[in-house]
Design a protein around this motif. Structure first.
Motif, mmCIF file in Angstrom:
data_model
loop_
_atom_site.group_PDB
_atom_site.id
_atom_site.type_symbol
_atom_site.label_atom_id
_atom_site.label_comp_id
_atom_site.label_asym_id
_atom_site.label_seq_id
_atom_site.Cartn_x
_atom_site.Cartn_y
_atom_site.Cartn_z
ATOM 1 N N LYS A 284 66.772 96.202 22.934
ATOM 2 C CA LYS A 284 66.135 95.821 24.191
ATOM 3 C C LYS A 284 66.433 94.381 24.592
ATOM 4 C CE LYS A 284 62.309 99.092 23.468
ATOM 5 N NZ LYS A 284 60.842 99.236 23.289
ATOM 6 N N LYS A 285 66.300 93.424 23.647
ATOM 7 C CA LYS A 285 66.525 92.018 23.969
ATOM 8 C C LYS A 285 67.300 91.360 22.829
ATOM 9 C CE LYS A 285 62.144 91.620 26.536
ATOM 10 N NZ LYS A 285 62.754 91.776 27.863
ATOM 11 N N VAL A 286 68.173 90.416 23.209
ATOM 12 C CA VAL A 286 68.976 89.662 22.245
ATOM 13 C C VAL A 286 68.643 88.181 22.369
ATOM 14 C CG1 VAL A 286 71.317 89.044 21.502
ATOM 15 C CG2 VAL A 286 70.865 91.331 22.431
ATOM 16 N N PHE A 287 68.473 87.511 21.225
ATOM 17 C CA PHE A 287 68.230 86.069 21.194
ATOM 18 C C PHE A 287 69.375 85.407 20.428
ATOM 19 C CE2 PHE A 287 64.218 88.169 21.719
ATOM 20 C CZ PHE A 287 63.569 87.416 22.670
ATOM 21 N N CYS A 288 69.993 84.400 21.038
ATOM 22 C CA CYS A 288 71.134 83.749 20.410
ATOM 23 C C CYS A 288 71.272 82.326 20.942
ATOM 24 C CB CYS A 288 72.418 84.544 20.658
ATOM 25 S SG CYS A 288 72.856 84.729 22.404
ATOM 26 N N GLY A 289 72.160 81.572 20.315
ATOM 27 C CA GLY A 289 72.412 80.203 20.739
ATOM 28 C C GLY A 289 73.367 80.125 21.914
ATOM 29 N N LEU A 290 73.412 78.965 22.538
ATOM 30 C CA LEU A 290 74.285 78.749 23.680
ATOM 31 C C LEU A 290 75.728 79.118 23.349
ATOM 32 C CD1 LEU A 290 72.962 75.289 24.945
ATOM 33 C CD2 LEU A 290 72.583 77.523 26.008
ATOM 34 N N GLY A 291 76.348 79.872 24.240
ATOM 35 C CA GLY A 291 77.728 80.271 24.062
ATOM 36 C C GLY A 291 77.902 81.626 23.419
ATOM 37 N N VAL A 292 76.993 82.016 22.540
ATOM 38 C CA VAL A 292 77.105 83.297 21.839
ATOM 39 C C VAL A 292 76.899 84.463 22.808
ATOM 40 C CG1 VAL A 292 76.210 84.703 19.934
ATOM 41 C CG2 VAL A 292 76.346 82.223 19.689
ATOM 42 N N GLY A 293 76.141 84.225 23.858
ATOM 43 C CA GLY A 293 75.898 85.272 24.842
ATOM 44 C C GLY A 293 77.168 85.782 25.503
ATOM 45 N N ALA A 294 78.217 84.947 25.553
ATOM 46 C CA ALA A 294 79.492 85.378 26.138
ATOM 47 C C ALA A 294 80.064 86.554 25.366
ATOM 48 C CB ALA A 294 80.487 84.219 26.155
ATOM 49 N N ASP A 295 79.930 86.524 24.034
ATOM 50 C CA ASP A 295 80.406 87.644 23.209
ATOM 51 C C ASP A 295 79.633 88.915 23.523
ATOM 52 O OD1 ASP A 295 82.065 85.795 22.064
ATOM 53 O OD2 ASP A 295 80.907 85.596 20.217
ATOM 54 N N PHE A 296 78.306 88.804 23.559
ATOM 55 C CA PHE A 296 77.484 89.977 23.795
ATOM 56 C C PHE A 296 77.713 90.565 25.183
ATOM 57 C CE2 PHE A 296 75.473 88.488 20.008
ATOM 58 C CZ PHE A 296 74.934 89.631 19.426
ATOM 59 N N LEU B 291 98.378 88.283 19.306
ATOM 60 C CA LEU B 291 98.009 89.619 19.791
ATOM 61 C C LEU B 291 96.770 90.143 19.075
ATOM 62 C CD1 LEU B 291 101.545 91.250 20.135
ATOM 63 C CD2 LEU B 291 100.065 90.425 21.977
ATOM 64 N N TYR B 292 96.710 89.904 17.749
ATOM 65 C CA TYR B 292 95.550 90.382 16.987
ATOM 66 C C TYR B 292 94.269 89.694 17.453
ATOM 67 C CZ TYR B 292 92.686 91.918 13.075
ATOM 68 O OH TYR B 292 91.696 92.490 12.317
ATOM 69 N N MET B 293 94.382 88.415 17.770
ATOM 70 C CA MET B 293 93.195 87.662 18.172
ATOM 71 C C MET B 293 92.762 87.965 19.604
ATOM 72 S SD MET B 293 93.454 84.012 16.209
ATOM 73 C CE MET B 293 91.767 83.629 16.662
ATOM 74 N N LYS B 294 93.484 88.835 20.272
ATOM 75 C CA LYS B 294 93.055 89.330 21.577
ATOM 76 C C LYS B 294 92.059 90.481 21.431
ATOM 77 C CE LYS B 294 95.360 86.741 24.446
ATOM 78 N NZ LYS B 294 94.649 85.878 25.431
ATOM 79 N N LYS B 295 91.874 90.958 20.199
ATOM 80 C CA LYS B 295 90.916 92.038 19.974
ATOM 81 C C LYS B 295 89.510 91.590 20.361
ATOM 82 C CE LYS B 295 93.250 94.536 16.231
ATOM 83 N NZ LYS B 295 93.057 95.900 16.744
ATOM 84 N N PRO B 296 88.688 92.502 20.860
ATOM 85 C CA PRO B 296 87.348 92.105 21.321
ATOM 86 C C PRO B 296 86.442 91.565 20.232
ATOM 87 C CG PRO B 296 87.614 94.502 21.335
ATOM 88 C CD PRO B 296 88.978 93.922 21.116
ATOM 89 N N LEU B 297 86.726 91.878 18.968
ATOM 90 C CA LEU B 297 85.846 91.409 17.894
ATOM 91 C C LEU B 297 85.805 89.890 17.804
ATOM 92 C CD1 LEU B 297 87.319 90.398 14.962
ATOM 93 C CD2 LEU B 297 88.202 92.709 15.132
ATOM 94 N N PHE B 298 86.821 89.208 18.350
ATOM 95 C CA PHE B 298 86.840 87.748 18.303
ATOM 96 C C PHE B 298 85.955 87.115 19.369
ATOM 97 C CE2 PHE B 298 90.697 88.833 16.001
ATOM 98 C CZ PHE B 298 90.608 87.980 14.913
ATOM 99 N N GLY B 299 85.428 87.939 20.260
ATOM 100 C CA GLY B 299 84.521 87.423 21.270
ATOM 101 C C GLY B 299 85.249 86.806 22.447
ATOM 102 N N LYS B 300 84.477 86.167 23.304
ATOM 103 C CA LYS B 300 85.005 85.614 24.542
ATOM 104 C C LYS B 300 84.539 84.167 24.709
ATOM 105 C CE LYS B 300 85.065 86.395 29.546
ATOM 106 N NZ LYS B 300 84.505 87.197 30.668
ATOM 107 N N ALA B 301 85.450 83.335 25.162
ATOM 108 C CA ALA B 301 85.096 81.935 25.409
ATOM 109 C C ALA B 301 84.183 81.829 26.620
ATOM 110 C CB ALA B 301 86.359 81.115 25.637
ATOM 111 N N SER B 302 83.277 80.888 26.567
ATOM 112 C CA SER B 302 82.355 80.667 27.680
ATOM 113 C C SER B 302 83.074 80.043 28.858
ATOM 114 C CB SER B 302 81.209 79.761 27.238
ATOM 115 O OG SER B 302 80.458 80.359 26.218
ATOM 116 N N ASP B 303 82.644 80.420 30.057
ATOM 117 C CA ASP B 303 83.184 79.810 31.265
ATOM 118 C C ASP B 303 82.110 79.834 32.351
ATOM 119 O OD1 ASP B 303 83.083 82.465 32.030
ATOM 120 O OD2 ASP B 303 85.251 82.761 32.050
#
Length: 377
Positions: A189-201, A29-41
């Protein structure tokens, strides 16, 4: 008597299983918190699968990279962390710092301001850049477990102007801070990140059109002589129990007048020399120097390796970061700065070692810094 013992053991087993179930459910339940981010799909995951660095469902370094050095075990590392003798890992005194007005900084000022650890603000040739901001005072998903040193939390999101480019090296909690990034959203304005990290943002409300989610060895032309070049590091990623499901990055940020290497976290490897050959000379190399240990030598630079990497990059100046705010390793809190200063007496690369909040003048290669860490208990 035998039946009584068996009954007691049965109840003990029931209690143990119940506790495990409760802990498992609570963790889930705790790991359902948004701070853990979202898996890519979807399309994002399909693009990740096309990366030459993505195999068997995870990202890989350029060369084989064990998380632990040969001869060490996870259990041994945990035992040493809990019960080993590691003096002065955090300071007793307050860390000295300065508070400067970033909101009204003249746009033609070319400066860098460090916030401790790996967070810093850059204003260069009229653009405002923010790297790996952590302003919540905690570098862990569990509150109160990896807290900032006294004196290091001088700045907040409210102290920052609007940010042109938010640059994220990788998704570890000491680099991607949910509380900070939620507050930063309307300023970015713009975010730069590695593959997969964009799912969190994207999950945290950032507009997907403003997220530049890249693989290694890509170039983004921002116009007006500004470029972001994505480059490799030797590290790992993960915000939950899954490792390496997003890509860790370094960057060469190129303005009309300077090139800055934003190193993120990395162990020493061949990529530094390749980056130096392709993009050097680098005007300022920002490299991690802290949270190292021989037990995990492949994923973090030792002080001598920081200098070696700077030479590989053909760097004119070196800014060692990743220290002086959080306890993540077992060395004394000031050892990274003490060691690299001593070692550099031979290497002689101009060092950038500001206290938190001190202006670093990006176009003044002769700027010197006081050893602010001396005398702090």
């Amino acid at each position: 008597m035998k039946q009584k013992i068996l009954k007691t053991l049965k109840w003990m087993l029931i209690v143990l299983v119940s506790l495990i179930l409760i802990l498992t459910v609570a963790t889930y339940l705790y790991m359902k918190k948004p701070l853990f981010g979202k898996a890519s799909d979807g399309a994002r995951l399909e693009r990740m699968k096309k990366s030459p660095h993505f195999k068997d469902g995870v990202f890989h370094n350029l060369n084989q990279t064990p998380e632990l050095t040969e001869g060490y075990s996870t259990i041994g590392v945990i035992y040493d962390k809990l019960f080993g003798d590691h003096p002065r890992v955090s300071p007793i005194d307050s860390i000295p710092s300065k508070k400067v007005d970033l909101l009204h900084l003249p746009i033609d000022s070319n400066i860098l301001v460090w916030f401790g650890h790996s967070s810093y603000f850059i204003q260069l040739d009229g653009k405002r850049i923010l790297v790996d901001p952590v302003f919540s005072g905690n570098a862990s998903p569990i509150p109160g477990t990896v807290t900032a040193f006294k004196g290091t939390d001088r700045y907040s999101v409210e102290d920052l102007p609007n940010i042109d480019y938010l640059i994220i090296s990788h998704d570890h909690y000491d680099h991607v801070d949910y509380e900070t990034l939620i507050k930063l959203r309307p300023k970015t304005k713009k975010v730069f990140c590695g593959l997969g990290v964009g799912a969190d943002f994207e999950d945290w409300g950032y507009n997907v059109k403003d997220i530049y989610e890249k693989d290694w060895d890509e170039t983004i032309d921002l116009g007006g002589g500004f470029f972001v070049h994505t480059t490799p590091t030797r590290h790992f990623s993960g915000r939950g129990f899954t490792r390496n499901n997003t890509l860790w990055m370094s960057y060469v940020f190129q303005s009309p007048s300077l090139k800055i290497y934003i190193g993120g976290d990395s162990g020493y490897d061949t990529h530094f020399a390749k980056i130096g050959k392709k993009f050097g000379p680098i005007d300022l190399a920002i490299l991690e120097d802290g949270q190292y240990d021989l037990k995990w030598k492949y994923i973090h630079l030792q002080p001598a390796e920081v200098l070696k990497a700077a030479k590989d990059l053909n760097a004119k100046r070196l800014f060692p970061v990743h220290s002086s705010k959080f306890v993540l390793a077992n060395h004394p809190w000031d050892e990274p700065l003490v060691k690299i200063t001593e070692l550099n007496k031979t290497t002689k690369i101009p060092l950038v070692t500001p206290m938190i909040g001190e202006f670093v003048f990006l176009k003044n290669i002769n700027q010197t810094f006081k050893p602010w860490w001396i005398g702090i208990k």
